[in-house]
Design an enzyme around this catalytic site. Structure first.
Site, PDB file in Angstrom:
ATOM      1  N   HIS A  60       0.815  -1.227   0.000  1.00  0.00           N
ATOM      2  CA  HIS A  60       0.000   0.000   0.000  1.00  0.00           C
ATOM      3  C   HIS A  60       0.841   1.267   0.000  1.00  0.00           C
ATOM      4  CE1 HIS A  60      -4.057  -1.800   0.864  1.00  0.00           C
ATOM      5  NE2 HIS A  60      -3.258  -2.832   1.032  1.00  0.00           N
ATOM      6  N   ASP A 113       3.507   9.505  -0.858  1.00  0.00           N
ATOM      7  CA  ASP A 113       2.335   8.726  -0.451  1.00  0.00           C
ATOM      8  C   ASP A 113       2.075   7.653  -1.489  1.00  0.00           C
ATOM      9  OD1 ASP A 113       0.103   8.015   1.020  1.00  0.00           O
ATOM     10  OD2 ASP A 113      -0.651  10.056   1.208  1.00  0.00           O
TER      11      ASP A 113
HETATM   12  C1  G6P Z   1      -0.987   3.131   6.313  1.00  0.00           C
HETATM   13  C2  G6P Z   1      -0.504   1.719   6.090  1.00  0.00           C
HETATM   14  C3  G6P Z   1      -1.446   0.713   6.740  1.00  0.00           C
HETATM   15  C4  G6P Z   1      -1.642   1.066   8.194  1.00  0.00           C
HETATM   16  C5  G6P Z   1      -2.145   2.506   8.329  1.00  0.00           C
HETATM   17  C6  G6P Z   1      -2.317   2.952   9.779  1.00  0.00           C
HETATM   18  O1  G6P Z   1      -2.160   3.362   5.606  1.00  0.00           O
HETATM   19  O2  G6P Z   1      -0.359   1.458   4.701  1.00  0.00           O
HETATM   20  O3  G6P Z   1      -0.907  -0.587   6.649  1.00  0.00           O
HETATM   21  O4  G6P Z   1      -2.523   0.178   8.846  1.00  0.00           O
HETATM   22  O5  G6P Z   1      -1.211   3.356   7.698  1.00  0.00           O
HETATM   23  O6  G6P Z   1      -1.106   2.803  10.489  1.00  0.00           O
HETATM   24  P1  G6P Z   1      -0.991   1.895  11.796  1.00  0.00           P
HETATM   25  O7  G6P Z   1       0.472   1.860  12.126  1.00  0.00           O
HETATM   26  O8  G6P Z   1      -1.813   2.605  12.821  1.00  0.00           O
HETATM   27  O9  G6P Z   1      -1.541   0.551  11.454  1.00  0.00           O
END
Ligand code: G6P
Length: 470
Positions: A162, A370
């Site tokens: 992602h 991003d």
């Molecule tokens: C990004 C990443 C996700 C992640 C999200 C929130 O979008 O690509 O994999 O879950 O951030 O971050 P966190 O560390 O809170 O999961």
């Protein structure tokens, strides 16, 4: 849906799963994007349950939520520190966002990362049946496919990243980076957000592992064949539209409208993360107020930034910095009946956020790097077709490749340029706003979240069939 897909079960694996208590809006694009795919298949989602428990042999907990089966488990404190905070978020996140200055590496963290990936594989193996397809998500779980293969899994394995994929010379900062690439070659299909990420990925595979690209597009490393493609992630356009309409008439929407009066709203929504470029965004807004006196007392900029990864030093520091800059901008320009910058360090319901986006004249999203930026897509979907707002998007966000023809595309490092673009957006004619918005909506309607997941999963089956045939 092809026949082989109809009979097969889909397992999605990611570090984080959606929170059944819902609501905080702090789950990133992943949760929003993948849930829809699972609801349409006989899906199961495996991941961390978000809690810390010192029992490293804790069993899977199974439950149903929103039409999807979930299987989750806790992490130990040490796992959380090494695998999640340390290697995933202090090493891979900054590295993949082209920020070597923020990289922290330790062998202990790498070991924790590998250990937890092995644990994911141990939990997953008994769930894999003859007809199972596995779809692994994001940078936390790169080695998972490799461990599954080592344990004998022969299922179609897909992987989607992602976040951006860095160029070879940046990736090389990671000690032992070749192994990370080898782990990726265990998957059948690797999905990346954009063609730039795809190019970087292929370069890395070639430079580090002498990968060969065959005429049919398949890559080969050490005798293993796999495919890599770009699949720009998207949103559920219709759901976003409906939620935005509901959000405007919700109590939060009405309260915001009352507080704005006729003033135009500029809106940014991002997790509190240095990759999002909020510091420079504040500076650009300050420059707008410096240069355009007529905007003083008029424009209101709301930045919503729920705290994120608070155990990582860089994130805690950013929070303090942004509070200071927001205070500075308001101290310099605010009047007794007008606060130019409302900096909100908390999450809101998705409905409220979508409503706020619909009420905005400008969507202001200026990441320094991003993978996609789904908020940009949500902003577009949220608009009123009769009076749409203008999207300002960084050219360093994946979303700019698709939305660039309708959006105002900025370089987030160019503070004056961004300030001028804000003024352009705030003074744009209704006709131009409508034309630009239509261009972007066409893109979203042609590639919504359903297309995205369907394309990926179709291709996964194709690659698999081809591989079996060779
Ligand atoms: C990004 C990443 C996700 C992640 C999200 C929130 O979008 O690509 O994999 O879950 O951030 O971050 P966190 O560390 O809170 O999961």
């Amino acid at each position: 849906m092809s026949n082989s897909e109809q009979d097969s079960q889909l397992i999605v694996v990611s570090n984080r799963v959606p929170n059944p208590d819902g609501g905080s809006g702090n789950q990133g694009g992943l949760a929003v994007g993948v849930m829809t795919a699972l609801q349409q298949a006989d899906g199961l989602w495996l991941g961390w349950n978000g809690s810390i428990d010192d029992d490293e042999h804790a069993r899977l907990e199974h439950y149903d939520f929103d039409g999807v089966r979930f299987a989750t488990f806790p992490l130990t404190e040490n796992d959380h520190k090494t695998y999640y905070t340390g290697f995933s978020n202090e090493m891979l996140w900054p590295l993949f966002h082209y920020r070597p200055d923020k990289v922290e590496y330790s062998r202990e963290n790498l070991e924790g990362y590998l250990r937890v990936n092995q644990r994911f594989a141990d939990h997953l193996m008994p769930l894999i049946k003859d007809n199972t397809r596995v779809w692994v998500h994001d940078y936390h779980l790169v080695p998972l496919g490799h461990y599954l293969r080592e344990t004998g899994a022969d299922a179609p394995l897909g992987y989607f990243l992602h976040i951006p994929f860095p160029p070879w010379d940046v990736l090389r900062i990671l000690p032992d980076y070749e192994n990370l690439l080898r782990y990726l070659s265990a998957y059948d299909l690797i999905g990346l957000q954009s063609d730039v990420d795809l190019k970087n990925f292929k370069d890395c595979m070639t430079m580090a592992l002498d990968a060969v690209e065959h005429d049919d597009g398949m890559l080969e490393v050490d005798g293993r064949r796999f495919r890599a493609e770009s699949y720009p992630i998207s949103i559920d356009v219709q759901a976003a539209q409906e939620m935005a309409q509901a959000g405007v008439t919700s109590s939060a929407g009405k309260r915001l409208q009352r507080s704005l009066g006729d003033r135009p709203l500029v809106m940014g929504v991002d997790r509190l993360d240095y990759s999002k470029g909020v510091y420079k965004r504040f500076q650009a807004f300050e420059r707008l107020l410096e240069k355009q006196e007529h905007q003083r007392g008029n424009v209101v900029f709301i930045q919503i930034s729920p705290p994120s990864r608070t155990d990582v030093h860089e994130y805690a520091q950013l929070r303090t910095t942004l509070e200071r800059v927001a205070g500075h901008v308001n101290g310099r320009f605010a009047d007794y009946d007008w606060t130019p910058l409302r900096y909100l360090n908390r999450g809101y319901s998705r409905e409220a956020i979508m409503g706020f986006l619909r009420m905005s004249r400008v969507g202001f999203l200026t990441p320094l790097r991003d993978g996609m930026n789904l908020v940009a897509k949500e902003f577009v979907a949220a608009q009123d077709p009769e009076d749409p707002g203008v999207l300002i998007i960084s050219h360093l966000a994946g979303a700019s490749w698709e939305l660039g023809k309708g959006a105002l595309v900025c370089n987030p490092y160019d503070i004056d340029g961004v300030a001028d673009m804000l003024e352009q957006a705030l003074t744009m004619s209704l006709d131009e706003r409508k034309t630009r918005w239509r261009t972007m909506m066409d893109v979203l309607e042609n590639n919504d979240i359903h297309h995205w997941s369907q394309n990926f999963l179709d291709e996964l089956m194709d690659v698999r069939l081809n591989r079996s045939a060779t």
